[in-house]
Scaffold this active site. Structure first.
Site, PDB file in Angstrom:
ATOM      1  CG  ASP A  80      -5.266   1.751   1.590  1.00  0.00           C
ATOM      2  OD1 ASP A  80      -6.166   0.904   1.786  1.00  0.00           O
ATOM      3  OD2 ASP A  80      -4.222   1.516   0.969  1.00  0.00           O
ATOM      4  CG  HIS A 130      -1.899  -1.128   1.212  1.00  0.00           C
ATOM      5  ND1 HIS A 130      -3.221  -0.970   0.894  1.00  0.00           N
ATOM      6  CD2 HIS A 130      -1.731  -2.446   1.478  1.00  0.00           C
ATOM      7  CE1 HIS A 130      -3.833  -2.141   0.963  1.00  0.00           C
ATOM      8  NE2 HIS A 130      -2.946  -3.049   1.320  1.00  0.00           N
TER       9      HIS A 130
END
Length: 128
Positions: free
Chosen positions: A114, A22
């Site tokens: 995210d 990520h």
């Protein structure tokens, strides 16, 4: 972004889920934003900042706490404990980070987060 509150450069704060798969894509996204003239700041956890010592000429770095500043995910013991504390500590320290940028004269215009961190939306809304 509020009308009438426009600095010379739009400031984007990016908040990735704190894991390798990520962080790197969000860092590349920030570099792309910076290449287009935006101010990009990547908010990573204190543990990751201390472990990796990130550096980039075009992207700023700032930290939030996941509640496990000494050992990160491994300190938590299990996923649920980590996620619960990440939301609690992360929400508080993200709000502090946004306030700090506001008072520094470089307010955050946009928060990109995210999808594993849905609580970031509420924090961003609270700060306009």
């Amino acid at each position: 972004m509020e009308k009438g509150r426009r600095s010379s450069t739009v400031h984007v704060l990016a908040l990735p889920y704190p894991s390798q798969g990520h962080l790197n894509p969000m860092l590349q996204f920030c570099k792309r934003l910076a290449s287009k003239g935006l101010k990009a700041t990547l908010a990573i956890t204190t543990f990751i900042s201390n472990s990796l010592h990130p550096d980039s000429d075009s992207v700023g770095f700032d930290t939030i706490s996941d509640g496990y500043d000494e050992g990160g995910f491994m300190q938590a013991g299990d996923v649920q404990a980590y996620l619960t504390r990440l939301e609690s500590a992360g929400s508080k320290t993200l709000a502090e980070l946004i306030k700090r940028h506001e008072s520094s004269g470089r307010p955050v215009d946009c928060v990109v987060y995210d999808p594993f961190l849905p609580w970031a939306l509420e924090v961003a809304k609270q700060h306009g």
